[in-house]
Design an enzyme around this catalytic site. Structure first.
Site, PDB file in Angstrom:
ATOM      1  N   ASN A 125     -22.128  61.468  66.629  1.00  0.00           N
ATOM      2  CA  ASN A 125     -21.118  61.419  67.680  1.00  0.00           C
ATOM      3  C   ASN A 125     -19.838  60.758  67.184  1.00  0.00           C
ATOM      4  OD1 ASN A 125     -22.948  62.587  69.424  1.00  0.00           O
ATOM      5  ND2 ASN A 125     -23.363  60.735  70.586  1.00  0.00           N
ATOM      6  N   ARG A 140     -22.876  79.141  71.853  1.00  0.00           N
ATOM      7  CA  ARG A 140     -23.557  78.506  70.713  1.00  0.00           C
ATOM      8  C   ARG A 140     -24.975  79.055  70.644  1.00  0.00           C
ATOM      9  NH1 ARG A 140     -20.530  73.920  69.211  1.00  0.00           N
ATOM     10  NH2 ARG A 140     -19.312  72.950  70.867  1.00  0.00           N
ATOM     11  N   ARG A 148     -16.666  74.595  68.890  1.00  0.00           N
ATOM     12  CA  ARG A 148     -16.381  73.642  67.816  1.00  0.00           C
ATOM     13  C   ARG A 148     -17.595  73.365  66.926  1.00  0.00           C
ATOM     14  NH1 ARG A 148     -13.789  68.943  70.336  1.00  0.00           N
ATOM     15  NH2 ARG A 148     -11.881  70.173  70.197  1.00  0.00           N
ATOM     16  N   HIS A 193     -16.257  79.908  78.004  1.00  0.00           N
ATOM     17  CA  HIS A 193     -17.305  78.895  78.094  1.00  0.00           C
ATOM     18  C   HIS A 193     -18.326  79.233  79.175  1.00  0.00           C
ATOM     19  CE1 HIS A 193     -18.714  74.582  78.750  1.00  0.00           C
ATOM     20  NE2 HIS A 193     -18.810  74.720  77.439  1.00  0.00           N
ATOM     21  N   TYR A 219     -31.490  69.516  76.153  1.00  0.00           N
ATOM     22  CA  TYR A 219     -30.441  69.322  77.157  1.00  0.00           C
ATOM     23  C   TYR A 219     -30.990  69.669  78.537  1.00  0.00           C
ATOM     24  CZ  TYR A 219     -26.996  69.633  73.281  1.00  0.00           C
ATOM     25  OH  TYR A 219     -26.283  69.446  72.124  1.00  0.00           O
ATOM     26  N   ARG A 263     -22.023  61.871  82.678  1.00  0.00           N
ATOM     27  CA  ARG A 263     -22.721  61.511  81.448  1.00  0.00           C
ATOM     28  C   ARG A 263     -21.850  60.716  80.484  1.00  0.00           C
ATOM     29  NH1 ARG A 263     -23.646  66.249  77.787  1.00  0.00           N
ATOM     30  NH2 ARG A 263     -21.811  65.469  76.693  1.00  0.00           N
ATOM     31  N   HIS A 295     -26.850  67.466  80.942  1.00  0.00           N
ATOM     32  CA  HIS A 295     -25.842  68.505  80.711  1.00  0.00           C
ATOM     33  C   HIS A 295     -25.579  69.363  81.943  1.00  0.00           C
ATOM     34  CE1 HIS A 295     -24.106  72.025  78.380  1.00  0.00           C
ATOM     35  NE2 HIS A 295     -23.509  71.005  77.800  1.00  0.00           N
TER      36      HIS A 295
END
Length: 696
Positions: free
Chosen positions: A56, A382, A412, A442, A475, A571, A599
């Site tokens: 992170n 992803r 990303r 997205h 998640y 979160r 998530h």
């Protein structure tokens, strides 16, 4: 696509009403680090949290700190709602990050590694190499390392080399002359990227225990052998972190080609952080800072490996892990061959990772081979080339289905992977669309068109998370499977909008960014204000990953002032300040950090008793609402609505073990059970609920 601009209002934020987003994000990473010190977690899970913190923090520097430094380099004046100058924020980040990293290495060296040794697991660094290791290390060095390592002397003919982002390197101080009679004082030794960073020692040296030696220790032990005839007087590992953000022009001719060009430059972006061994002399520190054009505040001296992500376990001790949990498949979907029959009669809600992701894959598998299925459309953000979903979509295309994939190449750090996915699907005959330049796609959507009798019937899956089976195990996310006609029609229109570049899709039930979602959220908040002012009970519960959008924060402040009860489950980043008298005293903010990464995005509005509930792919951030294609879908089935409210929202508001609460002073406080109150862990409740269902 028409440029979407936020609607302005008169509320003016400042640092008294708006928390800086970078500081808030770093605070989240520190909450993750705190899990590494929590003795209630199994030991290897604590090590894993330490590694997650490292990852992170790498991304935080590569993207967020890099962005601040770029603005400073360009002499840009901050436009952030908090109004704090970039230089001040960068200094505060440096202070907080230095403290966190010190905490990280103290936890590693004095807590986790000693406890691991009690279980026979040891990481050998240069300072604890034993005599019995020397012969094995020597053989490994000369057979595996020396043939591929390339020492680089620093002299007028050999300037300081370009070093790859986050690569392990050594700076070596030398005495003596080389083969050409030159007096060389410094050299750089890049660690070969082709070699493992951790090597297991043979059992005969460890009595069968799991001992690992770091590559850095092997190189340091034999550093003199890389400079024959000279003496290495010092050898210090270091790592530079660089700007890894990508910038694409709005008028590119080919997005995939432009992205490939940008990816090649990511490895050598502007330096933003220098990590180096804690015992490195000040003169060498200064020299490296000068080479990378960095100030002392960007120097991080560490007592241990400069890249802790390399400590990811090559071993497993079950009793040091979380108790295994097996996700369940809802009873209605356990026969995959009847999935179309089931969905024709009812909506099905999946709550991952407590519910298995397999039904989503099964739906696509059945669609791929069903002769009555004519078309499959899906967004992919992803997924990865090894994804079963990608393989199934390719199979469907080869079977003659009309397969359309909207692939967001710019997810990303998954850009290269997504380019490969696009190539796989194109070669199979699928239509691949890269979304809209300037707007990341997205949204999480699947649309299946099936012939049933004389009619065509649509089936949809809408989700809050990515189509990634691995993420679905780690998640928490919601997924809705439905054939509701208006919902299916909305999804169809959004796909047309993405592929056809026509007018904005006019939806019947869904909100979608960058067009209607922001305005609708403001209206839903405003409705609660009206109910509160009329004397009715008014309540808002929002669960998202981040809250940064200034107008929504201003609207929540107005709602609080009107008496609306507001409970936010955020979160990571939260720029709203709760519990400020006469502004946000009716707002509470909590963050859940536990076994699974929270998530889900869920929006609840009491609406005068006629509750409105939505799931979405969008966080409450400006980028999601104005610069991305996002979907927000209503949950109308009474049973499913009750399920989400009870277990997806209220359940998390009861957590008194894994929860943190934000106070008015920007500090996150750990929530603990009150006297005579039983411990309550929201994620544990959801796992136990599925276990009971499975064994019943």
């Amino acid at each position: 696509m028409t440029q979407i601009m936020p609607v302005l209002n008169s509320f003016q934020h400042s640092s008294t009403t708006y928390i800086n987003r970078e500081i808030s994000l770093l605070a989240f990473h520190q909450r993750v680090l705190a899990q590494a010190k929590d003795e209630n977690h199994p030991l290897l899970e604590r090590l894993n949290f330490l590694i997650i913190f490292s990852r992170n923090l790498d991304e935080f520097f590569e993207i967020r700190v890099a962005g601040l430094m770029k603005q400073i380099d360009l002499n840009s004046i901050t436009t952030a709602p908090d109004g704090i100058p970039n230089e001040v924020i960068l200094q505060q980040i440096s202070e907080n990050a230095h403290q966190a990293i010190q905490d990280q290495y103290d936890t590693l060296n004095h807590v986790l590694l000693p406890q691991l040794e009690e279980y026979g697991v040891k990481f050998i660094q240069y300072n604890n190499i034993q005599k019995k290791h020397l012969e094995w290390i020597k053989n490994y060095f000369f057979k595996q390392v020396q043939p591929v390592v390339t020492p680089i002397s620093l002299d007028p003919a050999h300037p300081f080399p370009r070093l790859v982002n986050k690569s392990l390197n050594f700076i070596v101080t030398l005495e003596g002359k080389d083969a050409f009679g030159r007096q060389i004082e410094l050299a750089i030794v890049p660690a070969p990227r082709s070699l493992p960073r951790i090597v297991r020692l043979p059992d005969e040296l460890t009595n069968g225990e799991e001992h690992y030696i770091l590559l850095s220790a092997i190189i340091q032990q034999h550093i003199n052998d890389l400079f024959p005839g000279m003496t290495a007087t010092g050898c210090y590992q270091f790592r530079v972190t660089r700007n890894a953000d990508l910038t694409l022009a709005a008028d590119v001719d080919d997005l995939a080609v432009a992205l490939k060009d940008e990816l090649s430059s990511r490895r050598f972006g502007r330096a933003v952080r220098l990590e180096i061994a804690h015992n490195c002399p000040d003169s060498i520190n200064s020299y490296l800072l000068e080479q990378f054009d960095l100030d002392p505040q960007h120097l991080y001296q560490v007592d241990g490996p400069v890249n802790l992500t390399r400590l990811i376990a090559h071993f497993d001790i079950p009793e040091l892990r979380f108790k295994p949990f097996q996700a369940v498949i809802p009873k209605a979907l356990r026969n995959p061959h009847k999935i179309f029959e089931v969905l024709s009669k009812q909506d099905v809600l999946l709550h991952h990772p407590f519910d298995s992701f397999q039904p989503v894959i099964n739906l696509l598998k059945e669609a791929a081979k069903d002769p009555n299925v004519l078309a499959i459309k899906q967004t992919l953000y992803r997924s990865g080339p090894d994804s079963e979903i990608v393989q199934v979509l390719a199979e469907a295309a080869r079977n003659g289905k009309e397969v359309t994939a909207i692939i967001e190449l710019r997810a990303r750090f998954d850009e290269e992977s997504n380019i490969i996915v696009a190539n796989i699907l194109q070669e199979a005959g699928a239509v691949v669309v890269y979304g809209i330049v300037g707007y990341k796609t997205h949204a999480k959507m699947i649309l299946i068109v099936r012939r049933e009798g004389e009619k065509l019937k649509r089936y949809v899956h809408l989700g809050t998370g990515n189509y990634h089976a691995g993420n679905a195990k780690m998640y928490t996310d919601y997924g809705l499977l439905s054939t509701e006609p208006d919902l299916c029609e909305d999804v169809h229109k959004i796909f047309q909008e993405l592929t056809g570049m026509g007018r904005m899709a006019k939806s019947k039930k869904m909100f979608h960014a960058p067009f209607t979602l922001h305005a609708q959220l403001l209206q839903l908040i405003e409705n609660e204000i009206v109910f509160a002012k009329s004397g009715q009970s008014a309540r808002i519960i929002i669960k998202v990953n981040a809250l940064t959008e200034p107008q929504l924060i201003a609207a929540l402040y107005r709602a609080s002032q009107a008496g609306v009860k507001i409970e936010l489950i955020i979160r990571s980043i939260c720029c709203l300040r709760p519990q400020i008298p006469d502004l946000s005293e009716n707002i509470t903010v909590r963050s859940i950090v536990g076994r699974f990464l929270e998530h889900t995005r869920v929006y609840y509005f009491q609406n005068g008793g006629e509750e409105k509930l939505y799931c979405s792919s969008a966080d409450w951030m400006g980028r999601n609402l104005f610069s991305r294609v996002e979907t927000c879908f209503p949950i109308e089935d009474k049973k499913l609505k009750k399920q989400i409210i009870e277990f997806g929202l209220l359940n998390y508001l009861k957590d008194n073990v894994r929860a943190w609460e934000l106070d008015s002073n920007e500090q996150w406080q750990v929530v603990r059970p009150k006297k005579d109150q039983a411990a309550y862990i929201a994620q544990q409740i959801l796992m136990e609920q599925r276990t009971i269902t499975t064994t019943a």
